[in-house]
Design a protein around this motif. Structure first.
Motif, PDB file in Angstrom:
ATOM      1  N   MET A   1       0.845  -1.191   0.000  1.00  0.00           N
ATOM      2  CA  MET A   1       0.000   0.000   0.000  1.00  0.00           C
ATOM      3  C   MET A   1       0.883   1.246   0.000  1.00  0.00           C
ATOM      4  SD  MET A   1      -2.896   1.199   2.761  1.00  0.00           S
ATOM      5  CE  MET A   1      -3.914  -0.219   2.393  1.00  0.00           C
ATOM      6  N   THR A   2       0.562   2.220  -0.858  1.00  0.00           N
ATOM      7  CA  THR A   2       1.327   3.454  -0.930  1.00  0.00           C
ATOM      8  C   THR A   2       1.013   4.327   0.275  1.00  0.00           C
ATOM      9  OG1 THR A   2       1.262   3.384  -3.344  1.00  0.00           O
ATOM     10  CG2 THR A   2       1.817   5.483  -2.320  1.00  0.00           C
ATOM     11  N   GLU A   3       2.061   4.829   0.940  1.00  0.00           N
ATOM     12  CA  GLU A   3       1.851   5.668   2.114  1.00  0.00           C
ATOM     13  C   GLU A   3       1.355   7.036   1.691  1.00  0.00           C
ATOM     14  OE1 GLU A   3       4.137   6.746   6.284  1.00  0.00           O
ATOM     15  OE2 GLU A   3       5.297   6.108   4.544  1.00  0.00           O
ATOM     16  N   THR A   5       0.953  10.876   1.241  1.00  0.00           N
ATOM     17  CA  THR A   5       1.931  11.954   1.186  1.00  0.00           C
ATOM     18  C   THR A   5       1.529  13.139   2.058  1.00  0.00           C
ATOM     19  OG1 THR A   5       0.905  13.010  -0.734  1.00  0.00           O
ATOM     20  CG2 THR A   5       2.565  11.301  -1.157  1.00  0.00           C
ATOM     21  N   ARG A  21       6.655  13.241   2.969  1.00  0.00           N
ATOM     22  CA  ARG A  21       7.639  12.591   2.105  1.00  0.00           C
ATOM     23  C   ARG A  21       9.029  12.878   2.697  1.00  0.00           C
ATOM     24  NH1 ARG A  21       8.088  13.967  -3.522  1.00  0.00           N
ATOM     25  NH2 ARG A  21       8.546  11.761  -3.905  1.00  0.00           N
ATOM     26  N   ALA A  31       1.124  13.611  -6.436  1.00  0.00           N
ATOM     27  CA  ALA A  31       0.299  12.957  -5.416  1.00  0.00           C
ATOM     28  C   ALA A  31       0.136  13.852  -4.195  1.00  0.00           C
ATOM     29  CB  ALA A  31       0.925  11.617  -5.023  1.00  0.00           C
ATOM     30  N   GLU A  35      -3.422  15.231  -2.712  1.00  0.00           N
ATOM     31  CA  GLU A  35      -3.881  14.926  -1.352  1.00  0.00           C
ATOM     32  C   GLU A  35      -4.041  16.199  -0.517  1.00  0.00           C
ATOM     33  OE1 GLU A  35      -1.610  11.768   0.508  1.00  0.00           O
ATOM     34  OE2 GLU A  35      -1.448  10.727  -1.423  1.00  0.00           O
TER      35      GLU A  35
END
Length: 263
Positions: A1-3, A5, A21, A31, A35
């Motif tokens: 799963m992408t954390e 940002t 990041r 991204a 967000e």
């Protein structure tokens, strides 16, 4: 799963947004823009959010644009950086300025390029003493963006603005405070606490009036005196019809602290 940002959490009426990041010094990619825009839009729609606190994870606030997204391959044409500003950075600055609630920025480390100017777009900026502000654009052949050419001369004057923009030198947080670029420099270990205390205080104040104050101050940059007097009249008429104004007067007459509800 992408954390994520951008990390968001609520502390009472305060929405805390953390650029996340850290391995890239919280530099912006698409991204992160997406967000952060979604978080600010949600805050604008949620009247229970009465203040926003923006900060960064790790040892930097934000190093500006992630240049790894700008690498030009052999034979590729030049990137359209104006498109990037039009789609991403300019809407971000406009969101921060238009939000009708106070935005506190806690600069926990270096704020460079667009990262510095996104911080300056917030209403009140605190910085750790070890933090610094760098208008790094000239070092890579670019022009200050994200409102930099607007905010700098208005905050520190033309002479200092030109020095910062043309030389790209690092400005320590304490000198930034002395020059009026930011509100205050605080000890590193106290930054989070002081920023949260400030944001919590603002969240307890007459929210609609604070939003009107933002509108009036922003408009003053382009208004003449007559136009600004008219705007003050109109905003004061609107403020005088709020429940918070009635509560403020009652509290004053009763010699007690006001209990503002934000309406």
């Amino acid at each position: 799963m992408t954390e994520a940002t951008v990390l968001g959490r609520r502390e009472g009426g305060v929405l805390v947004l953390t650029l996340n990041r850290p391995a890239r010094l919280n530099s912006f990619n698409e991204a992160m823009h997406t967000e952060l825009a979604a978080a600010l839009d949600a805050a604008a729609a949620d009247r229970s959010v009465r203040a926003v606190l923006l900060t960064g994870a790790g040892r930097a606030f934000c190093a500006g644009q992630d240049l790894s997204e700008r690498q030009m391959g052999e034979g590729a044409g030049p990137p359209d950086l104006g498109d990037t500003l039009e789609r991403l950075y300019n809407p971000l600055v406009r969101r921060l300025r238009a939000l009708d609630r106070p935005v506190v920025c806690a600069v926990n480390g270096v704020a460079a390029g667009a990262g510095a100017n996104v911080a300056l777009a917030c209403d009140i900026v605190l910085a750790a003493r070890s933090a610094s502000f760098i208008q790094a654009f000239c070092k890579i052949g670019l022009v200050p963006d994200s409102g930099g050419t607007f905010f700098l001369p208005r905050l520190v004057g033309d002479v200092r603005a030109r020095g910062l923009a043309l030389l790209g030198e690092s400005l320590p947080a304490e000198k930034a405070a002395e020059w009026g670029l930011i509100w205050k420099a605080v000890d590193d270990e106290r930054l989070e606490e002081e920023a949260m205390t400030l944001a919590t205080h603002l969240a307890s104040q007459p929210t609609r009036a604070l939003g009107m104050i933002k509108r009036a101050l922003d408009a003053s940059a382009g208004n003449g005196l007559d136009a600004q007097l008219d705007l003050e009249r109109d905003l004061q008429r609107e403020a005088g019809r709020t429940e918070d104004y009635r509560e403020g007067v009652r509290a004053f007459m009763e010699k007690r602290p006001a209990r503002f509800g934000g309406s």
